[in-house]
Design a protein around this motif. Structure first.
Motif, PDB file in Angstrom:
ATOM      1  N   GLY A 127       0.831  -1.206   0.000  1.00 47.20           N
ATOM      2  CA  GLY A 127       0.000   0.000   0.000  1.00 47.20           C
ATOM      3  C   GLY A 127       0.856   1.243   0.000  1.00 47.20           C
ATOM      4  O   GLY A 127       2.033   1.213   0.416  1.00 47.20           O
ATOM      5  N   GLY A 129      -0.928   4.516   0.597  1.00 47.90           N
ATOM      6  CA  GLY A 129      -1.868   5.571   0.967  1.00 47.90           C
ATOM      7  C   GLY A 129      -1.479   6.212   2.286  1.00 47.90           C
ATOM      8  O   GLY A 129      -0.329   6.090   2.755  1.00 47.90           O
ATOM      9  N   GLY A 130      -2.445   6.882   2.907  1.00 49.18           N
ATOM     10  CA  GLY A 130      -2.195   7.614   4.144  1.00 49.18           C
ATOM     11  C   GLY A 130      -1.716   6.718   5.275  1.00 49.18           C
ATOM     12  O   GLY A 130      -0.853   7.120   6.066  1.00 49.18           O
ATOM     13  N   ALA A 131      -2.244   5.515   5.362  1.00 49.83           N
ATOM     14  CA  ALA A 131      -1.866   4.619   6.462  1.00 49.83           C
ATOM     15  C   ALA A 131      -0.380   4.283   6.395  1.00 49.83           C
ATOM     16  O   ALA A 131       0.308   4.239   7.419  1.00 49.83           O
ATOM     17  CB  ALA A 131      -2.709   3.349   6.401  1.00 49.83           C
ATOM     18  N   ASN A 151       2.781  -1.364  -4.373  1.00 51.80           N
ATOM     19  CA  ASN A 151       1.437  -0.792  -4.532  1.00 51.80           C
ATOM     20  C   ASN A 151       0.900  -1.103  -5.918  1.00 51.80           C
ATOM     21  O   ASN A 151       1.658  -1.258  -6.876  1.00 51.80           O
ATOM     22  CB  ASN A 151       1.468   0.722  -4.301  1.00 51.80           C
ATOM     23  N   LYS A 156       2.474   5.834  -7.021  1.00 52.02           N
ATOM     24  CA  LYS A 156       2.291   6.301  -5.632  1.00 52.02           C
ATOM     25  C   LYS A 156       3.390   5.754  -4.718  1.00 52.02           C
ATOM     26  O   LYS A 156       3.864   6.438  -3.810  1.00 52.02           O
ATOM     27  CB  LYS A 156       0.895   5.907  -5.120  1.00 52.02           C
ATOM     28  N   GLY A 189      -0.596  -2.573   4.639  1.00 53.49           N
ATOM     29  CA  GLY A 189      -1.024  -1.204   4.955  1.00 53.49           C
ATOM     30  C   GLY A 189      -2.044  -0.705   3.946  1.00 53.49           C
ATOM     31  O   GLY A 189      -2.322   0.490   3.892  1.00 53.49           O
ATOM     32  N   THR A 190      -2.596  -1.629   3.131  1.00 53.26           N
ATOM     33  CA  THR A 190      -3.658  -1.228   2.192  1.00 53.26           C
ATOM     34  C   THR A 190      -4.987  -1.241   2.941  1.00 53.26           C
ATOM     35  O   THR A 190      -5.081  -1.786   4.045  1.00 53.26           O
ATOM     36  CB  THR A 190      -3.785  -2.203   1.002  1.00 53.26           C
ATOM     37  N   SER A 191      -6.000  -0.680   2.316  1.00 53.22           N
ATOM     38  CA  SER A 191      -7.324  -0.721   2.937  1.00 53.22           C
ATOM     39  C   SER A 191      -8.110  -1.934   2.434  1.00 53.22           C
ATOM     40  O   SER A 191      -9.310  -2.021   2.639  1.00 53.22           O
ATOM     41  CB  SER A 191      -8.068   0.576   2.633  1.00 53.22           C
ATOM     42  N   SER A 192      -7.414  -2.888   1.783  1.00 56.15           N
ATOM     43  CA  SER A 192      -8.099  -4.031   1.167  1.00 56.15           C
ATOM     44  C   SER A 192      -8.899  -4.847   2.186  1.00 56.15           C
ATOM     45  O   SER A 192      -9.987  -5.322   1.879  1.00 56.15           O
ATOM     46  CB  SER A 192      -7.084  -4.928   0.462  1.00 56.15           C
ATOM     47  N   GLU A 197     -10.974  -7.873   0.768  1.00 57.41           N
ATOM     48  CA  GLU A 197     -10.170  -8.277  -0.396  1.00 57.41           C
ATOM     49  C   GLU A 197      -8.727  -8.566   0.021  1.00 57.41           C
ATOM     50  O   GLU A 197      -8.294  -8.198   1.111  1.00 57.41           O
ATOM     51  CB  GLU A 197     -10.173  -7.154  -1.441  1.00 57.41           C
ATOM     52  N   LEU A 198      -8.032  -9.197  -0.906  1.00 59.90           N
ATOM     53  CA  LEU A 198      -6.616  -9.505  -0.698  1.00 59.90           C
ATOM     54  C   LEU A 198      -5.813  -8.733  -1.753  1.00 59.90           C
ATOM     55  O   LEU A 198      -6.144  -8.804  -2.933  1.00 59.90           O
ATOM     56  CB  LEU A 198      -6.418 -11.017  -0.893  1.00 59.90           C
TER      57      LEU A 198
HETATM   58  P1  ATR Z   1      -5.449   4.839   3.659  1.00 61.31           P
HETATM   59  O1  ATR Z   1      -5.420   6.219   4.217  1.00 61.31           O
HETATM   60  O2  ATR Z   1      -6.226   3.830   4.444  1.00 61.31           O
HETATM   61  O3  ATR Z   1      -4.074   4.338   3.337  1.00 61.31           O
HETATM   62  P2  ATR Z   1      -5.885   5.475   0.898  1.00 61.31           P
HETATM   63  O4  ATR Z   1      -5.006   6.670   0.986  1.00 61.31           O
HETATM   64  O5  ATR Z   1      -7.161   5.554   0.125  1.00 61.31           O
HETATM   65  O6  ATR Z   1      -6.308   4.952   2.309  1.00 61.31           O
HETATM   66  O7  ATR Z   1      -5.012   4.276   0.312  1.00 61.31           O
HETATM   67  C1  ATR Z   1      -5.517   2.994   0.159  1.00 61.31           C
HETATM   68  C2  ATR Z   1      -4.366   2.055  -0.207  1.00 61.31           C
HETATM   69  O8  ATR Z   1      -4.861   0.720  -0.265  1.00 61.31           O
HETATM   70  C3  ATR Z   1      -3.748   2.338  -1.557  1.00 61.31           C
HETATM   71  O9  ATR Z   1      -2.395   1.990  -1.518  1.00 61.31           O
HETATM   72  C4  ATR Z   1      -4.529   1.394  -2.476  1.00 61.31           C
HETATM   73  O10 ATR Z   1      -3.847   1.048  -3.660  1.00 61.31           O
HETATM   74  P3  ATR Z   1      -3.877   2.048  -4.923  1.00 61.31           P
HETATM   75  O11 ATR Z   1      -3.038   3.224  -4.577  1.00 61.31           O
HETATM   76  O12 ATR Z   1      -3.297   1.265  -6.029  1.00 61.31           O
HETATM   77  O13 ATR Z   1      -5.326   2.386  -5.126  1.00 61.31           O
HETATM   78  C5  ATR Z   1      -4.629   0.204  -1.569  1.00 61.31           C
HETATM   79  N1  ATR Z   1      -5.726  -0.741  -1.867  1.00 61.31           N
HETATM   80  C6  ATR Z   1      -7.032  -0.605  -1.576  1.00 61.31           C
HETATM   81  N2  ATR Z   1      -7.719  -1.709  -1.932  1.00 61.31           N
HETATM   82  C7  ATR Z   1      -6.812  -2.572  -2.466  1.00 61.31           C
HETATM   83  C8  ATR Z   1      -6.883  -3.892  -3.013  1.00 61.31           C
HETATM   84  N3  ATR Z   1      -8.038  -4.553  -3.084  1.00 61.31           N
HETATM   85  N4  ATR Z   1      -5.745  -4.447  -3.454  1.00 61.31           N
HETATM   86  C9  ATR Z   1      -4.582  -3.790  -3.394  1.00 61.31           C
HETATM   87  N5  ATR Z   1      -4.436  -2.549  -2.877  1.00 61.31           N
HETATM   88  C10 ATR Z   1      -5.528  -1.943  -2.421  1.00 61.31           C
END
Ligand code: ATR
Length: 273
Positions: A127, A129-131, A151, A156, A189-192, A197-198
């Motif tokens: 991931g 994102g913000g987390a 990612n 990103k 650290g993704t929101s998957s 989801e995985l």
């Molecule tokens: P947060 O603040 O929780 O990190 P975010 O900034 O929206 O939320 O970021 C979400 C992260 O989860 C991103 O890295 C996103 O990947 P992308 O940048 O490619 O969109 C990742 N993410 C969310 N759902 C995912 C999934 N099903 N598989 C893989 N990565 C996922």
């Protein structure tokens, strides 16, 4: 007078922070009040200023306001500056001080609670994102052998590697490039997990020496932790310990006492069961 604290977010109703801080305060013999504060999008700064001008002592900031809190603060810690995100605000001599305790929360949970050193280890974080942004500086400060960010949207991950270069080297990759690689620690650290989801990780990432850590916490195993378990990962952990550790660090910033976290984590695990 009882000092007032709150967690501000949108949504905020699910937050466990009031429960955690009430337990810390009880254990430390402090009399505090800790509430949930809902802010409309666009109203964060006004709500935070209102809270502090009414005598509030400290705010925890949750989604989606951590970036706005960073911009609102008069002064910030080094780790908040690196993350460009603030989850803890305090009023000090009339100035708003911003800190970010998420990364140290993750590091303490891994190194102290799980007794799994990060120094010298090959670490993978999924991931960008913000987390993830919130935890990279404290992870780098532990001096892992390498820190790789994977990612879906490669650009990103690359942007994070560029931004964090002053704090240490990060390797940015897409998921396909993980094929055949092995890591000692894999952090999701993704929101998957929030959507069941995985992330598209290749098979064979985990071994009996790997710690698999999902920053999300949940009742059962998240899809990520199920995959890790199915591949005989040595240790599995969700983010409940991180949640409690980041709260403990906020409490110690505000109250100058670092509360014991074991009891509270145990209690929360039962509440969530
Ligand atoms: P947060 O603040 O929780 O990190 P975010 O900034 O929206 O939320 O970021 C979400 C992260 O989860 C991103 O890295 C996103 O990947 P992308 O940048 O490619 O969109 C990742 N993410 C969310 N759902 C995912 C999934 N099903 N598989 C893989 N990565 C996922």
């Amino acid at each position: 007078m009882t000092e007032r604290y709150a967690v501000i977010g949108n949504p905020v109703s699910h937050s466990q922070s009031p429960l955690i801080h009430a337990e810390f305060a009880r254990a430390c013999g402090h009399a505090i009040r800790y509430e949930k504060l809902y802010a409309e999008r666009g109203e964060f700064a006004a709500e935070a200023e209102k809270f502090f001008s009414a005598g509030g002592r400290g705010l925890n900031v949750t989604l989606p306001f951590k970036g706005e809190a960073f911009r609102l603060a008069d002064e910030v810690s080094e780790r908040a500056r690196a993350a460009e995100a603030v989850n803890t605000l305090s009023l000090r001599d009339g100035k708003l001080y911003g800190d970010n305790t998420d990364g140290i929360g993750l590091v303490r949970d891994i190194v102290q609670n799980l007794d799994f050193p990060i120094a010298g280890k090959r670490v993978l974080i999924l991931g960008a994102g913000g987390a993830v942004r919130g935890v990279l500086e404290p992870l780098l400060a532990e001096k892992p052998e390498s820190l790789t960010i994977a990612n879906r949207t490669l650009i990103k991950a690359e942007a994070l590697a560029h931004h964090f270069a002053p704090w240490g080297a990060l390797i940015a990759v897409g998921y396909a490039e993980l094929e055949g690689l092995h890591f000692d620690i894999v952090v999701n650290g993704t929101s998957s997990s929030l959507s069941g989801e995985l992330p598209p990780i290749p098979h064979g990432l985990f071994s009996p020496r790997t710690l698999a850590y999902d920053m999300v916490y949940s009742r059962g195993l998240t899809p990520f932790l199920q995959r890790a378990q199915g591949e005989n990962s040595g240790m599995l952990a969700d983010g409940l310990g991180m949640l409690v550790e980041q709260a403990a660090e906020s409490f110690s910033i505000w109250r100058n006492v670092h509360p014991d976290t074991r009891q509270v984590t145990h209690m929360l695990r039962e509440v969530l069961a």
